[in-house]
Scaffold this active site. Structure first.
Site, PDB file in Angstrom:
ATOM      1  N   LYS A  54       0.842  -1.203   0.000  1.00  0.00           N
ATOM      2  CA  LYS A  54       0.000   0.000   0.000  1.00  0.00           C
ATOM      3  C   LYS A  54       0.879   1.254   0.000  1.00  0.00           C
ATOM      4  O   LYS A  54       0.604   2.217  -0.707  1.00  0.00           O
ATOM      5  CB  LYS A  54      -0.934  -0.011   1.222  1.00  0.00           C
ATOM      6  CG  LYS A  54      -2.048  -1.037   1.090  1.00  0.00           C
ATOM      7  CD  LYS A  54      -2.708  -1.364   2.414  1.00  0.00           C
ATOM      8  CE  LYS A  54      -3.633  -2.576   2.251  1.00  0.00           C
ATOM      9  NZ  LYS A  54      -4.128  -3.095   3.525  1.00  0.00           N
TER      10      LYS A  54
ATOM     11  N   GLN B 114      -5.037  -2.203   9.737  1.00  0.00           N
ATOM     12  CA  GLN B 114      -4.821  -3.502   9.093  1.00  0.00           C
ATOM     13  C   GLN B 114      -5.360  -4.633   9.975  1.00  0.00           C
ATOM     14  O   GLN B 114      -5.056  -4.703  11.163  1.00  0.00           O
ATOM     15  CB  GLN B 114      -3.309  -3.682   8.840  1.00  0.00           C
ATOM     16  CG  GLN B 114      -2.931  -4.933   8.085  1.00  0.00           C
ATOM     17  CD  GLN B 114      -3.422  -4.941   6.642  1.00  0.00           C
ATOM     18  OE1 GLN B 114      -3.549  -3.911   6.007  1.00  0.00           O
ATOM     19  NE2 GLN B 114      -3.724  -6.116   6.137  1.00  0.00           N
TER      20      GLN B 114
ATOM     21  N   ASP C 166     -11.452   1.894   3.737  1.00  0.00           N
ATOM     22  CA  ASP C 166     -11.756   0.464   3.627  1.00  0.00           C
ATOM     23  C   ASP C 166     -13.256   0.238   3.377  1.00  0.00           C
ATOM     24  O   ASP C 166     -13.661  -0.855   2.978  1.00  0.00           O
ATOM     25  CB  ASP C 166     -11.390  -0.256   4.934  1.00  0.00           C
ATOM     26  CG  ASP C 166     -10.044  -0.955   4.875  1.00  0.00           C
ATOM     27  OD1 ASP C 166      -9.646  -1.385   3.779  1.00  0.00           O
ATOM     28  OD2 ASP C 166      -9.402  -1.099   5.937  1.00  0.00           O
TER      29      ASP C 166
HETATM   30  N1  GUN Z   1      -6.494  -7.359   5.904  1.00  0.00           N
HETATM   31  C1  GUN Z   1      -6.645  -8.078   4.774  1.00  0.00           C
HETATM   32  N2  GUN Z   1      -7.300  -7.339   3.846  1.00  0.00           N
HETATM   33  C2  GUN Z   1      -7.553  -6.146   4.411  1.00  0.00           C
HETATM   34  C3  GUN Z   1      -8.187  -4.953   3.951  1.00  0.00           C
HETATM   35  O1  GUN Z   1      -8.678  -4.840   2.822  1.00  0.00           O
HETATM   36  N3  GUN Z   1      -8.237  -3.922   4.834  1.00  0.00           N
HETATM   37  C4  GUN Z   1      -7.725  -4.002   6.079  1.00  0.00           C
HETATM   38  N4  GUN Z   1      -7.828  -2.934   6.884  1.00  0.00           N
HETATM   39  N5  GUN Z   1      -7.140  -5.088   6.543  1.00  0.00           N
HETATM   40  C5  GUN Z   1      -7.053  -6.150   5.707  1.00  0.00           C
END
Ligand code: GUN
Length: 297
Positions: free
Chosen positions: A53, A97, A120
């Site tokens: 990211k 996350q 998200d």
């Molecule tokens: N963990 C795995 N995929 C995601 C996601 O799309 N967002 C977040 N915040 N955590 C994750």
């Protein structure tokens, strides 16, 4: 292989290209869209996601910040971090996350994130707006699936869509999005899951099958209809001693035999995966635009 490959890398590249003009317009007004990722502990998969990211932000010229704390961090401390990011003008998107350590109540953390910065799309405000078909930030993976279908001009209108999996992150939201009375939706949606009886009979009815189960090769060729469109959301690590890492990634779909029968199919990796990060970038830019519009009011 007779199916056409749905190339997530190409579509993601196209999304990034289109974002550049929007980012340029924001920069001309003195705003650099910023994303903050909060990561607790040192789980290697989560650390990899967060790094990719960060890299995606860098490539697009977005500001990014990673708040990496120990997995012993207390709930109240995490809430305080999120509150300070809510008040930080350099940050337009916040993601915490997951998975989070067991002692953390994930919902109360999500509820603390300002819905305006919830890139998200997990905050109940945005989940509710999505169900109502109202504007809000949409969850990245389902949103990415809609973009893949649109790019290949696969209109779900009137089609039988079967979603296998009922997670809050993929299964439930993609089902809700595809049944809306709107563009790239209007589908007849069925949600199947681990307790569904005769899963193969249900999936055989799918014109578009979305596999988001989290178990390798769950969807086999006998379970799909001729000429079906297959979207594989699975990212499963399976042991493979022939690779440097000792594992390889595989989807929820038995790819080779299904690709003989399907009309379109997403590979793993390179299908849905690249779209998730592209849509996260897109949501961050959208959040920055929305926050700017709000300030002007
Ligand atoms: N963990 C795995 N995929 C995601 C996601 O799309 N967002 C977040 N915040 N955590 C994750």
């Amino acid at each position: 292989m007779s199916a056409q490959l749905i190339d997530g890398k190409e579509v993601a590249k196209n999304i990034r290209k289109n974002l550049k003009a929007r980012i340029g317009a924001l920069k001309a007004k003195g705003i650099i869209p910023g994303l903050a990722a909060v990561l607790l502990g040192d789980d290697p998969a989560s650390a990899t996601y967060v790094r990719s990211k960060e890299r995606a932000c860098e490539k697009l010229g977005l500001y990014s910040e990673v708040v990496n704390k120990s997995d012993t961090l207390q709930q109240e401390e995490l809430v305080e971090i999120v509150k300070s990011l809510n008040n930080n003008d350099k940050i337009h998107g916040i993601l915490v996350q997951s998975p989070l350590p067991k002692h953390i109540d994930e919902l109360s953390v999500t509820l603390t994130i300002s819905p305006d910065k919830d890139v998200d799309g997990f905050h109940p405000h945005n989940v509710g707006m999505m169900l109502l078909g109202r504007p809000g930030l949409l969850p990245c993976t389902p949103y990415g699936i809609i973009k893949l279908l649109a790019y290949y001009q696969i209109d779900p209108k009137g089609k039988n869509v079967v979603v296998v999996g009922r997670s809050n992150i993929v299964g439930k939201p993609i089902a809700a999005m595809l049944l809306q009375k709107s563009e790239m939706a209007n589908a007849t949606v069925t949600i199947a899951h681990s307790r569904t009886k005769n899963l193969g009979e249900v999936t055989q009815r799918a014109d578009i099958l979305i596999a988001a189960i989290g178990r390798p090769k769950t969807i086999t060729a006998d379970m799909i209809k001729e000429e079906a469109v297959i979207i594989d959301v699975g990212v499963n690590r399976v042991e493979d001693s022939t690779t440097k890492k000792g594992y390889r990634l595989t989807g929820d779909v038995d790819f080779a035999p299904c690709s003989e029968k399907a009309s379109f199919i997403t590979p793993v990796p390179g299908g849905v995966g690249p779209m998730t990060i592209a849509m996260l970038m897109s949501n961050t830019v959208t959040a920055a635009e929305n926050l700017l519009a709000k300030k002007k009011l």
